[in-house]
Enzyme design. Structure first.
Site, PDB file in Angstrom:
ATOM      1  N   SER A  91       0.834  -1.196   0.000  1.00 24.53           N
ATOM      2  CA  SER A  91       0.000   0.000   0.000  1.00 24.53           C
ATOM      3  C   SER A  91       0.878   1.258   0.000  1.00 24.53           C
ATOM      4  O   SER A  91       1.751   1.384  -0.859  1.00 24.53           O
ATOM      5  CB  SER A  91      -0.924  -0.059   1.220  1.00 24.53           C
ATOM      6  OG  SER A  91      -2.026   0.770   1.037  1.00 24.53           O
ATOM      7  N   ASP A 112      -8.348  -6.915  -4.882  1.00 21.32           N
ATOM      8  CA  ASP A 112      -8.021  -5.598  -4.326  1.00 21.32           C
ATOM      9  C   ASP A 112      -8.588  -4.518  -5.254  1.00 21.32           C
ATOM     10  O   ASP A 112      -8.114  -4.342  -6.364  1.00 21.32           O
ATOM     11  CB  ASP A 112      -6.496  -5.465  -4.209  1.00 21.32           C
ATOM     12  CG  ASP A 112      -6.054  -4.145  -3.602  1.00 21.32           C
ATOM     13  OD1 ASP A 112      -6.904  -3.269  -3.371  1.00 21.32           O
ATOM     14  OD2 ASP A 112      -4.839  -3.989  -3.358  1.00 21.32           O
ATOM     15  N   HIS A 134      -7.647  -5.746  -0.463  1.00 29.81           N
ATOM     16  CA  HIS A 134      -6.392  -5.014  -0.272  1.00 29.81           C
ATOM     17  C   HIS A 134      -5.622  -5.531   0.941  1.00 29.81           C
ATOM     18  O   HIS A 134      -4.399  -5.551   0.949  1.00 29.81           O
ATOM     19  CB  HIS A 134      -6.709  -3.527  -0.117  1.00 29.81           C
ATOM     20  CG  HIS A 134      -5.506  -2.663   0.025  1.00 29.81           C
ATOM     21  ND1 HIS A 134      -4.513  -2.614  -0.930  1.00 29.81           N
ATOM     22  CD2 HIS A 134      -5.112  -1.810   1.011  1.00 29.81           C
ATOM     23  CE1 HIS A 134      -3.567  -1.769  -0.532  1.00 29.81           C
ATOM     24  NE2 HIS A 134      -3.897  -1.284   0.639  1.00 29.81           N
TER      25      HIS A 134
END
Lengths: 377, 197
Positions: free
Chosen positions: A149, A315, A348
Site C-alpha cells: 500500500s 483488491d 487489499h
C-alpha cells in the site's frame, strides 16, 4: 496513544531536510524498530515501509498498544521474512504519531504542539527523512526493501531516489500514482475528521478532547476499502449482532456494523487525527512519474535493482492495473522485474492476513535473491 | 531437460538478452543464466509456475502473451523464444508480429502436424492424432491452430519473414531443413524449430 519513550528507539536527523513544500526541517526525530541481527557482511538487511496507519512495530508485540505487530503474518522467526536470517528495519514515517516528527510534536518556538502548523509533507520527504537510518547502521546496500500500500509508494520513491542502495525491491498492492478514486476516498476520511467539532482546526492536544468520532468514521470508511465484496459477504453477510431479529433502531443490528464500529473505536486509541490528515495528503500528492521528464520508465532507467511486483485479484483499492503500470514502466526501462497476481478474496488487506500463496511467493523471492546477492559480493 | 532446450541453449550467444514466452517453471531461463550468463526473462500465464520461477530468483512476469507483449519496447531483446505454444493462441499471426517487434530475432518451435505419425493417425485410423508432442485429446487440447513445418515455412515466405535457420527435431536427432529437403523433413520431424527475423 501516549507511549513511554523508553519503548521507542529514535535517531535525530541532524542535517537540514528541504521539504517539497519549501520549508526546511532539521534536528528532528525518526523513530524505528529492528528485528533479527545484522550479519558481519551487512548483506542481510531489509528495510520495511509501513502503510498509512502502520508504525515501526512490524512483528512481535507492539509495546505501545500491546497488540500484535501489523505484519506478524509475514515477519518473524521462520516466517516468510525470516528474522532468524534477516535483519529488519522499519521506521515510523515523517508525519506519523509513533515517535517520529509529526503534528503532535511540540514546537520549541512556542512550546505548543504543531497541529496544522506542521508542514505538509510528501512521500519523497518521508524517504529522505528515513535514509539517515542506513547511515546509522552503516549499511551500504540493503538486501531488499518491502512495502504494501503506502509502503509500496515509499519503496518506489526510495528506489527512484537511491537506485544503488538496495539489491531488490517488493512493492505490494501499491501504485506509482494516486488516482482520482484513491484521492476521493482519502478526502472522505479527512472530511470526516475535520467535520468533528472537537478537531478544532487541529488544536485538540491541550484539552485531550480528541476528535474521536470523526477519526473513527474515517477509519470505518477506509476499512471497507481494504476488504472485497465477496470477503465481506462471506464473513458477515446479513448476520445479526447477538440478536434474533431487527430492533428497529439505529443501533448496530448487523454484524458488519458492529465490526466497523469496533474497528473505528480501537483505532482512535492508537492514532493521531492530524497524522491521518498529513499522511493521507502525502499519498494523494504521490505521482512518481511527475518527478521525471519522460514519465515513470525514466524513474528506473539503468537500475540494477531486482523487482518483484505483487497484486491481489480482489483488491479494488489498489487494483492489479496499478501494479501492472509499474511492471510496464520497469519493462520499458529494461529493469529486472517479476510480477505475480495472487488470486484471493481477501481484498487489499491480503498482504496483512495469512495468505499462503502470497507468503510463499515473497519467501521464495527473498531467499533466492539473498543467495544471488551473497554470491555477487 | 528437453532436447529442444539444449538446442536453444546452443543457439544463443553468451551475454545476450532474451525473453522466454510461456516459460513454464523457468527451466530454460535458469539454464541460460547459469550456462551462458544470459540476461533471460520470462512471461508465463499460470500463477503456480510463476511462483516456482520467482522462488528460483528468475525475473518472470505473470501475464498473457496474447495481449501483454505490448508492454515491451521495440527490439528490447536479442532473442525471443516461443516453445511449442504458437498454435495455442487465438491470433497466432498477431502474436508472431509482436515477437518480431520486441525481439531482434525469434526462435519458435512448433509441433509438426506434417509428421508421419500424425498423418497416419488420421489417414489409417480416422482419428485425431495423439503423440509425444501432441499428448492431448481433441476435447482437451489447448491447441487451436495446428500447422506443419511446411505450412510455417510457406507462411514465413509469404510474409517475407527471414528464415535464418530451420531445424527438424526427432527425439535426440536433429537435422537442418532447407527448401530442397522440406518435403521429406516435414514428414520425418516431430518438432520444427525456426530462427527467424
Amino acid at each position: 496513544m501516549n507511549y513511554k519513550t523508553e519503548n521507542i528507539k529514535q535517531i535525530t536527523v541532524a542535517k537540514p531536510l528541504k521539504l517539497d513544500c519549501g520549508q526546511t526541517i532539521k534536528e528532528f526525530p525518526i523513530a524505528y524498530e529492528t528485528y533479527g541481527k545484522l550479519n558481519k557482511e551487512k548483506n542481510n538487511a531489509i528495510l520495511i515501509f509501513h502503510a498509512l496507519t502502520g508504525d515501526q512495530f512490524v512483528t512481535g508485540t507492539n509495546p505501545v498498544t500491546n497488540k500484535e505487530g501489523w505484519w506478524n503474518t509475514a515477519v518473524g522467526p521462520g516466517k516468510a521474512v525470516d528474522t532468524e536470517k534477516y535483519f529488519i528495519i522499519c521506521a515510523n514515517v515523517l508525519g506519523g504519531c509513533m515517535g517520529s516528527f509529526g503534528p503532535k510534536n511540540i514546537n520549541v518556538l512556542n512550546g505548543e504542539p504543531y497541529g496544522l502548523k506542521f508542514p505538509v509533507i510528501t512521500i519523497r520527504d518521508m524517504i529522505k527523512a528515513q535514509e539517515s537510518l542506513l547511515e546509522h547502521f552503516e549499511i551500504k546496500k540493503l538486501l531488499s526493501v518491502l512495502g504494501g500500500s503506502m509502503g509500496g509508494m515509499q519503496l518506489l520513491q526510495f528506489c527512484a531516489l537511491y537506485p544503488d542502495k538496495t539489491f531488490s525491491a517488493v512493492p505490494i498492492a501499491s501504485t506509482a500514482s494516486h488516482n482520482a478514486q484513491q484521492i476521493a476516498l482519502n478526502e472522505l476520511a479527512r472530511q470526516a475528521i475535520m467535520s468533528d467539532p472537537l478537531w478544532n482546526k487541529g488544536n485538540y492536544y491541550k484539552d485531550k478532547k480528541i476528535p474521536k468520532n470523526g477519526l473513527a468514521v474515517a477509519r470505518m470508511a477506509a476499512h471497507i476499502t481494504y476488504m472485497s465484496d465477496k470477503g465481506l459477504q462471506e464473513r458477515f453477510g446479513r448476520k445479526l449482532q447477538e440478536k434474533k431479529d431487527y430492533e428497529f433502531t439505529f443501533d448496530a443490528d448487523f454484524q458488519i456494523e458492529s465490526y466497523l464500529r469496533h474497528q473505528g473505536n480501537v483505532f482512535v486509541d492508537r492514532f493521531d487525527a492530524n497524522s491521518y490528515l498529513y499522511i493521507s495528503r502525502a499519498m494523494d500528492y504521490f505521482d512518481l512519474s511527475k518527478q521525471f521528464k519522460n514519465g515513470l520508465a525514466e524513474a528506473f532507467q539503468n537500475h540494477k535493482t531486482r523487482f518483484l511486483i505483487i497484486s491481489f485479484s480482489s483488491d479494488w483499492l489498489y487494483p492489479t492495473k496499478n501494479s501492472k503500470d509499474i511492471v510496464i514502466a520497469l519493462n520499458a526501462s529494461g529493469t529486472n522485474v517479476a510480477f505475480a497476481e495472487i488470486k484471493t478474496d481477501k481484498g487489499h488487506d491480503s498482504f496483512l492476513v495469512n495468505e499462503p500463496e502470497f507468503l510463499e511467493t515473497l519467501k521464495g523471492f527473498l531467499d533466492s535473491n539473498f543467495e544471488i546477492f551473497k554470491n555477487e559480493k | 531437460m528437453k532436447n529442444e532446450f539444449k538446442i536453444i541453449i546452443n543457439l544463443l550467444p553468451i551475454q545476450s538478452r532474451i525473453l522466454d514466452v510461456g516459460c513454464g517453471d523457468g527451466t530454460l531461463i535458469e539454464a541460460l543464466i547459469k550456462q551462458k550468463n544470459i540476461d533471460a526473462r520470462g512471461i508465463e500465464l499460470e500463477e503456480n509456475k510463476v511462483k516456482q520461477c520467482i522462488s528460483k530468483g528468475l525475473s518472470v512476469i505473470q501475464g498473457n502473451a496474447e495481449t501483454e507483449l505490448r508492454q515491451f519496447p521495440n527490439k528490447a531483446f536479442d532473442f525471443v523464444v516461443l516453445s511449442q505454444t504458437l498454435q495455442a493462441f487465438y491470433q497466432p499471426e498477431n502474436v508472431l508480429n509482436e515477437l518480431l517487434r520486441i525481439g531482434k530475432k525469434v526462435i519458435i518451435s512448433i509441433p509438426n502436424f506434417g509428421y508421419w505419425q500424425v498423418r497416419t493417425s488420421l489417414l489409417l485410423f480416422g482419428k485425431m492424432p495423439v503423440t509425444k508432442s501432441l499428448p492431448d485429446y481433441w476435447y482437451n487440447t489447448p491447441n487451436l491452430h495446428m500447422c506443419s513445418i511446411k505450412d510455417f515455412y510457406q507462411f514465413c515466405d509469404k510474409k517475407k519473414i527471414k528464415m535464418d535457420r530451420i531445424i527438424g527435431i526427432n527425439n535426440e536427432k536433429i537435422s537442418s531443413i532447407n527448401r530442397i529437403n522440406l518435403e521429406i523433413k516435414n514428414l520425418l520431424s516431430e518438432v520444427g524449430m525456426f530462427l527467424i527475423s
